[in-house]
Design an enzyme around this catalytic site. Structure first.
Site, mmCIF file in Angstrom:
data_model
loop_
_atom_site.group_PDB
_atom_site.id
_atom_site.type_symbol
_atom_site.label_atom_id
_atom_site.label_comp_id
_atom_site.label_asym_id
_atom_site.label_seq_id
_atom_site.Cartn_x
_atom_site.Cartn_y
_atom_site.Cartn_z
ATOM 1 N N CYS A 186 41.065 -7.067 -27.924
ATOM 2 C CA CYS A 186 41.144 -8.075 -26.867
ATOM 3 C C CYS A 186 39.795 -8.668 -26.515
ATOM 4 C CB CYS A 186 41.795 -7.479 -25.622
ATOM 5 S SG CYS A 186 40.806 -6.185 -24.833
ATOM 6 N N CYS A 246 49.647 -6.595 -23.003
ATOM 7 C CA CYS A 246 50.403 -7.629 -22.291
ATOM 8 C C CYS A 246 51.723 -7.882 -23.003
ATOM 9 C CB CYS A 246 49.589 -8.916 -22.223
ATOM 10 S SG CYS A 246 48.102 -8.784 -21.201
ATOM 11 N N CYS A 279 42.803 -16.421 -23.842
ATOM 12 C CA CYS A 279 43.606 -15.781 -22.806
ATOM 13 C C CYS A 279 43.020 -14.425 -22.436
ATOM 14 C CB CYS A 279 45.045 -15.627 -23.293
ATOM 15 S SG CYS A 279 46.185 -15.019 -22.031
ATOM 16 N N CYS A 280 42.666 -13.641 -23.440
ATOM 17 C CA CYS A 280 42.058 -12.327 -23.179
ATOM 18 C C CYS A 280 40.727 -12.474 -22.458
ATOM 19 C CB CYS A 280 41.850 -11.575 -24.485
ATOM 20 S SG CYS A 280 43.355 -10.913 -25.238
ATOM 21 N N CYS A 285 52.199 -10.447 -26.011
ATOM 22 C CA CYS A 285 51.440 -10.182 -27.236
ATOM 23 C C CYS A 285 51.656 -8.769 -27.773
ATOM 24 C CB CYS A 285 49.957 -10.428 -26.998
ATOM 25 S SG CYS A 285 49.572 -12.132 -26.523
#
Length: 255
Positions: A239, A213, A132-133, A216
């Site tokens: 990240c 985010c 995702c990062c 998280c």
């Protein structure tokens, strides 16, 4: 800049290349130099080529942004909008840009086609935070840094055990990464905020001491590292934009 070991480039279409030796020499050059004076030299004299600040507009971001704005408010400030930020962070970003007179905010976003392909459910953070990062932060930033020679970050050594060897200058591929607040303590930050009447991120009062985010990021418990609320439950501390700094790194912190 020759005495700092950074090679001069005559062609304007070729970015200067930096090495570990350049970072070590810059750390030695600015040993004992006040943070503001160091930034005046780096930004005011264009010592490092094209420089941009990378900011999450999270907790404590106002200190670095105020320092940069006091030297050159036109310095590019890169903000990665992952589409997963707290609404409070977006409002805080806009507040600081107006308050500090930052004139070159650049908002980066993930590639829409890539998101549709790799995170159509928008839940990748829940089972693959690294992935995702990568698509929401790392790739958009890498594209934006194509013409940038050095970046400025707000990282501090006290934030986590994975940052306790953080130097002021470090190598990041063939770019330099500058950490002006590397040796600042929480007390230093608090004093700076008070001295310059800077607003704090609205979520900090609720116990969010490092803010990324929303999915998280969690409240930090008493006695934990300030970054303990990031990716809680995962063996993940960064990240991907930054990496942990090892204590045996040859570029140990010098201030």
């Amino acid at each position: 800049m020759a005495d700092a070991g950074v090679r001069k480039i005559d062609r304007i279409d070729v970015a200067p290349r930096f090495t570990e030796a350049d970072a070590v020499r810059l750390n030695n050059m600015f040993r004992g130099t006040d943070t503001h004076e160091m930034l005046k030299a780096v930004l005011g004299n264009h010592m490092l080529g094209e420089v941009a600040v990378v900011s999450s507009f999270g907790a404590e971001s106002a200190a670095l942004l105020h320092l940069v704005a006091s030297v050159d408010p036109a310095t590019p400030v890169l903000f990665i909008d992952t589409f997963k930020h707290f609404p409070e962070t977006l409002a805080y970003r806009d507040q600081l840009v107006d308050l500090l007179g930052l004139t070159n905010l650049r908002i980066l976003t993930p590639d829409a086609e890539l998101l549709a392909k790799k995170d159509a459910t928008e839940l990748r953070w829940s089972y693959d935070p690294d992935g995702c990062c990568e698509i929401r932060k790392v790739q958009p930033l890498e594209k934006a840094l194509a013409g940038v020679d050095a970046t400025i970050t707000g990282r501090k050594a006290f934030q986590a055990s994975t940052r306790n060897a953080l130097p002021r200058f470090e190598i990041d591929g063939d770019r330099l990464k500058v950490n002006p607040l590397a040796n600042w303590t929480k007390a230093d930050l608090d004093a700076y905020f008070e001295a310059h009447d800077l607003p704090k991120h609205p979520l900090e009062a609720q116990g969010y001491l490092s803010i990324g985010c929303a999915p998280c990021t969690s409240v930090v418990k008493p006695g934990e590292d300030p970054r303990a609320g990031r990716w809680r439950g995962w063996e993940k501390t960064e990240c991907g934009i930054h990496t942990p700094v090892e204590d045996n790194d040859p570029n140990l912190p010098v201030f």
